[in-house]
Design a protein around this motif. Structure first.
Motif, mmCIF file in Angstrom:
data_model
loop_
_atom_site.group_PDB
_atom_site.id
_atom_site.type_symbol
_atom_site.label_atom_id
_atom_site.label_comp_id
_atom_site.label_asym_id
_atom_site.label_seq_id
_atom_site.Cartn_x
_atom_site.Cartn_y
_atom_site.Cartn_z
ATOM 1 N N ASP A 1 0.738 -1.217 -0.099
ATOM 2 C CA ASP A 1 0.083 0.040 0.033
ATOM 3 C C ASP A 1 1.031 1.197 -0.150
ATOM 4 O O ASP A 1 2.137 1.364 0.735
ATOM 5 C CB ASP A 1 -0.939 -0.008 1.267
ATOM 6 C CG ASP A 1 -1.886 -1.050 1.554
ATOM 7 O OD1 ASP A 1 -2.026 -1.913 0.475
ATOM 8 O OD2 ASP A 1 -2.671 -1.189 2.310
ATOM 9 N N ALA A 2 0.509 2.254 -0.675
ATOM 10 C CA ALA A 2 1.300 3.287 -0.740
ATOM 11 C C ALA A 2 0.591 4.783 -1.167
ATOM 12 O O ALA A 2 -0.639 4.362 -1.922
ATOM 13 C CB ALA A 2 2.772 3.298 -1.612
ATOM 14 N N PHE A 3 1.109 5.925 -0.860
ATOM 15 C CA PHE A 3 0.398 6.941 -1.296
ATOM 16 C C PHE A 3 0.947 7.727 -2.260
ATOM 17 O O PHE A 3 2.323 7.820 -2.382
ATOM 18 C CB PHE A 3 0.564 8.020 0.129
ATOM 19 C CG PHE A 3 -0.520 7.291 1.222
ATOM 20 C CD1 PHE A 3 -1.869 7.869 1.499
ATOM 21 C CD2 PHE A 3 0.151 6.616 2.079
ATOM 22 C CE1 PHE A 3 -2.584 7.468 2.413
ATOM 23 C CE2 PHE A 3 -0.372 6.208 3.415
ATOM 24 C CZ PHE A 3 -1.852 6.718 3.335
ATOM 25 N N LEU A 4 0.348 8.369 -3.222
ATOM 26 C CA LEU A 4 0.717 9.223 -4.314
ATOM 27 C C LEU A 4 0.312 10.740 -4.195
ATOM 28 O O LEU A 4 -1.009 10.841 -3.988
ATOM 29 C CB LEU A 4 0.134 8.599 -5.782
ATOM 30 C CG LEU A 4 0.691 7.034 -5.926
ATOM 31 C CD1 LEU A 4 0.075 6.587 -7.158
ATOM 32 C CD2 LEU A 4 2.328 7.172 -6.421
ATOM 33 N N GLN A 5 1.012 11.474 -4.570
ATOM 34 C CA GLN A 5 0.628 13.002 -4.675
ATOM 35 C C GLN A 5 0.375 13.202 -6.197
ATOM 36 O O GLN A 5 1.257 13.053 -7.282
ATOM 37 C CB GLN A 5 1.763 13.884 -4.442
ATOM 38 C CG GLN A 5 1.946 14.132 -3.120
ATOM 39 C CD GLN A 5 0.776 15.000 -2.207
ATOM 40 O OE1 GLN A 5 0.282 15.913 -3.377
ATOM 41 N NE2 GLN A 5 0.673 15.090 -1.363
ATOM 42 N N TYR A 6 -0.864 13.012 -6.682
ATOM 43 C CA TYR A 6 -1.212 13.280 -7.947
ATOM 44 C C TYR A 6 -0.781 14.306 -8.706
ATOM 45 O O TYR A 6 -0.450 14.314 -9.809
ATOM 46 C CB TYR A 6 -2.946 12.949 -8.190
ATOM 47 C CG TYR A 6 -3.677 14.340 -7.659
ATOM 48 C CD1 TYR A 6 -3.928 15.423 -8.862
ATOM 49 C CD2 TYR A 6 -4.309 14.602 -6.704
ATOM 50 C CE1 TYR A 6 -4.639 16.410 -8.657
ATOM 51 C CE2 TYR A 6 -4.909 15.538 -6.533
ATOM 52 C CZ TYR A 6 -5.051 16.590 -7.417
ATOM 53 O OH TYR A 6 -5.729 17.848 -7.192
ATOM 54 N N PRO A 7 -0.630 15.510 -8.295
ATOM 55 C CA PRO A 7 -0.011 16.841 -8.861
ATOM 56 C C PRO A 7 1.581 16.448 -9.522
ATOM 57 O O PRO A 7 1.966 16.878 -10.197
ATOM 58 C CB PRO A 7 -0.178 17.924 -8.138
ATOM 59 C CG PRO A 7 -1.046 17.598 -7.052
ATOM 60 C CD PRO A 7 -1.039 16.191 -6.700
ATOM 61 N N CYS A 8 2.204 15.411 -8.699
ATOM 62 C CA CYS A 8 3.612 15.301 -8.996
ATOM 63 C C CYS A 8 3.787 13.979 -10.089
ATOM 64 O O CYS A 8 4.625 13.788 -10.646
ATOM 65 C CB CYS A 8 4.275 14.790 -7.886
ATOM 66 S SG CYS A 8 4.340 16.019 -6.550
ATOM 67 N N LEU A 9 2.602 13.399 -10.472
ATOM 68 C CA LEU A 9 2.583 12.227 -10.937
ATOM 69 C C LEU A 9 2.791 12.260 -12.479
ATOM 70 O O LEU A 9 2.114 13.313 -13.132
ATOM 71 C CB LEU A 9 1.322 11.431 -10.964
ATOM 72 C CG LEU A 9 1.408 9.809 -11.398
ATOM 73 C CD1 LEU A 9 2.230 9.065 -10.269
ATOM 74 C CD2 LEU A 9 -0.131 9.133 -11.538
#
Length: 201
Positions: free
Chosen positions: A46-54
């Motif tokens: 499980d992990a978190f993503l910062q969508y503006p950085c993707l």
């Protein structure tokens, strides 16, 4: 660490980091480390993503890991709420592009908050409906107004009523009376009970 997890017989790992994709180089190193340590993909992550950085480059790395959850913290799409949380404005095209990039690796889970300044029952319903129509898994959490935070310091300005006995949960605000707030949460719980990919905390 992964070798220890495998040796201990665990099958799932939460990567405790605000986001694994602030830097592409770090994400690439993480993926290579997981691949080398668990080539048979016995562990889910499980992990978190910062969508503006993707980015597209990062999106190509994600399917190389066996994910259980890839979580994106939207919190709210409302301009007033984002300003109160000191978050950048919501750009729909950017957000939906990020979802499309994540989807080949795992159906994205999007975290949203309720009780954010400016929230109304209709805004909450619309936010959740929008995400479900996009095919996301949705996790809904109540806003906490913890002492010392800017939300706490400005609680009178926002008309926040806070339950200090229950983790400083926001109980109501000027635009979201307590009864209306409770009813919309019950509506969401009913949608979840009907089988929608929705979790309500």
């Amino acid at each position: 660490d992964i070798a220890w997890v495998l040796g201990a017989g665990y099958e799932r790992v939460l990567i405790c980091d605000p986001a694994i994709n602030f830097k592409t180089s770090w994400l690439r190193l993480l993926v290579k480390t997981i691949e080398a340590s668990d080539p048979e993909q016995r562990i889910t992550f499980d992990a978190f993503l910062q969508y503006p950085c993707l980015s597209a480059e990062q999106a190509e790395l994600l399917p190389r890991v066996r994910w259980d959850r890839l979580m994106l913290g939207l919190q709210t799409d409302d301009a007033e709420g984002l300003a109160a949380l000191n978050r950048p404005r919501f750009v729909r095209e950017q957000f939906e592009r990020a979802l499309a990039w994540v989807r080949p690796a795992r159906t994205p889970t999007v975290d949203v908050m309720t009780g954010v300044p400016g929230d109304t029952p209709d805004k909450i319903r619309s936010r959740v409906d929008y995400l479900l129509r996009l095919g996301c898994r949705v996790a809904v959490f109540p806003l906490l107004a913890l002492p010392g935070t800017e939300i706490w310091q400005r609680r009178q300005e926002y008309g926040l009523e806070v339950d200090e006995r229950r983790f400083h949960l926001v109980r109501s605000l000027r635009t979201l009376p307590e009864d209306a707030y409770r009813r919309v949460v019950e509506e969401l719980e009913g949608i979840a009970a009907g089988g929608a990919p929705l979790e309500v905390a």
